[in-house]
Enzyme design. Structure first.
Site, mmCIF file in Angstrom:
data_model
loop_
_atom_site.group_PDB
_atom_site.id
_atom_site.type_symbol
_atom_site.label_atom_id
_atom_site.label_comp_id
_atom_site.label_asym_id
_atom_site.label_seq_id
_atom_site.Cartn_x
_atom_site.Cartn_y
_atom_site.Cartn_z
ATOM 1 N N ASP A 50 0.803 -1.235 0.000
ATOM 2 C CA ASP A 50 0.000 0.000 0.000
ATOM 3 C C ASP A 50 0.831 1.277 0.000
ATOM 4 O O ASP A 50 0.278 2.378 0.095
ATOM 5 C CB ASP A 50 -0.989 -0.003 1.180
ATOM 6 C CG ASP A 50 -0.293 -0.117 2.526
ATOM 7 O OD1 ASP A 50 0.900 -0.499 2.560
ATOM 8 O OD2 ASP A 50 -0.939 0.165 3.547
ATOM 9 N N GLU A 56 13.504 -3.483 11.463
ATOM 10 C CA GLU A 56 14.507 -2.942 10.532
ATOM 11 C C GLU A 56 15.899 -3.012 11.160
ATOM 12 O O GLU A 56 16.864 -3.433 10.520
ATOM 13 C CB GLU A 56 14.173 -1.483 10.164
ATOM 14 C CG GLU A 56 12.872 -1.301 9.389
ATOM 15 C CD GLU A 56 11.613 -1.223 10.270
ATOM 16 O OE1 GLU A 56 11.741 -1.423 11.517
ATOM 17 O OE2 GLU A 56 10.529 -0.965 9.734
#
Ligand code: UDP
Ligand code: MN
Length: 263
Positions: free
Chosen positions: A113, A199
């Site tokens: 998205d 991350e």
């Protein structure tokens, strides 16, 4: 020209196909891009396979279902649990097993998205180890962007949320050379890291440090990717109950068919 391996976890919700169509039409224009799409479902969906085929890109279409304990309900706030963990790991596994036949290139985690400017792809293609760039509309900021020393290396991250993270950046903010994935075969995403540390966990696992990051996008002054989020759909009761309780992604075309539509 090095290949870009673009890894997208995707899960069923009413706007899934709309988001995938928009993304597929962005990626279809990108040269030398291999799209690895991992459905969060028991099987791959033929209708999603068709979206991939229409791009004429090279692609890999696999599925990896999130274990039920880690699967969020449609009504849950999105930050409750990490998303895409098992799907991204399935892609890493695929890359490692296919490596001998893969071309040199870079790996990027591109959610379904987000919004991608084509210029992002030219930036990431030349990455030697790891590249970094700003991401728009994320972490409560108009953009998260690193600041650089005069020599171009990263000095500081402007993240407001958990700035103490080793790499306080979004998944969309970096790409890595595929050779690092092969050289660090155990590195993957994990449910056993604190919220917001996916991350950092990944980049530290690859033995990367802040000074390894190659600043892209005009020395991190341009935004070429936005963490846009598609609003949750509000549907009339009967359709919604069926759709959100259903686990197979290909339910949507079936439901649409009942309505005389084609998806
Ligand atoms: N995703 C998934 N399974 C889930 C939830 C999300 O595969 O149960 C995918 C989703 O389609 C997207 C990525 O993981 O490509 C990140 O999810 P989302 O966009 O909801 O996260 P956010 O924008 O909140 O970071
Ligand atoms: Mn998202």
């Amino acid at each position: 020209m090095p290949m870009i391996y673009f890894v997208t976890p995707t899960h069923f919700r009413p706007a899934q196909r709309a988001d995938l169509i928009r993304l597929s039409q962005t990626l279809a224009q990108v040269p030398n891009l291999h799209w690895i799409l991992i459905e969060d479902s028991d099987t791959t969906s033929p209708s999603i396979g068709e979206i991939l085929k229409r791009t004429r890109l090279q692609f890999t279409h696999i599925n990896a279902k999130t274990t039920s304990k880690k699967k969020m309900k449609y009504s849950d706030p999105s930050w409750k649990l990490p998303r895409g963990v098992e799907q991204r790991n399935a892609a890493l596994h695929w890359i490692r097993t296919q490596f001998s036949s893969l071309r040199r290139g870079v790996l990027y985690f591109g959610d379904d998205d987000n919004t991608y400017d084509w210029r992002l792809f030219s930036e990431m293609r030349t990455i030697k180890k790891a590249g970094i760039w700003p991401v728009g509309i994320v972490g409560g900021l108009l953009a998260e962007a690193p600041t650089l020393f005069d020599n171009g290396s990263v000095s500081h991250f402007n993240a407001l949320w958990k700035p103490e993270r080793p790499f306080p950046i979004d998944m969309a903010a970096f790409a890595v050379n595929i050779s690092l994935i092969i050289d660090h075969p155990g590195v993957e995403f994990s449910y056993s890291v604190p919220r917001g540390y996916q991350e950092s966990h990944f980049l530290q696992g690859l033995n990367l440090e802040k000074f390894d990051l190659e600043a892209k996008a005009d020395l991190c002054t341009k935004v070429y990717v936005w963490h846009t989020r598609t609003e949750k759909s509000v549907l009339e009761k009967p359709l919604e109950e069926k759709v959100i309780n259903f686990e197979e992604a290909d339910f949507a075309p079936l439901e649409a068919h009942a309505l005389g539509l084609e998806l």
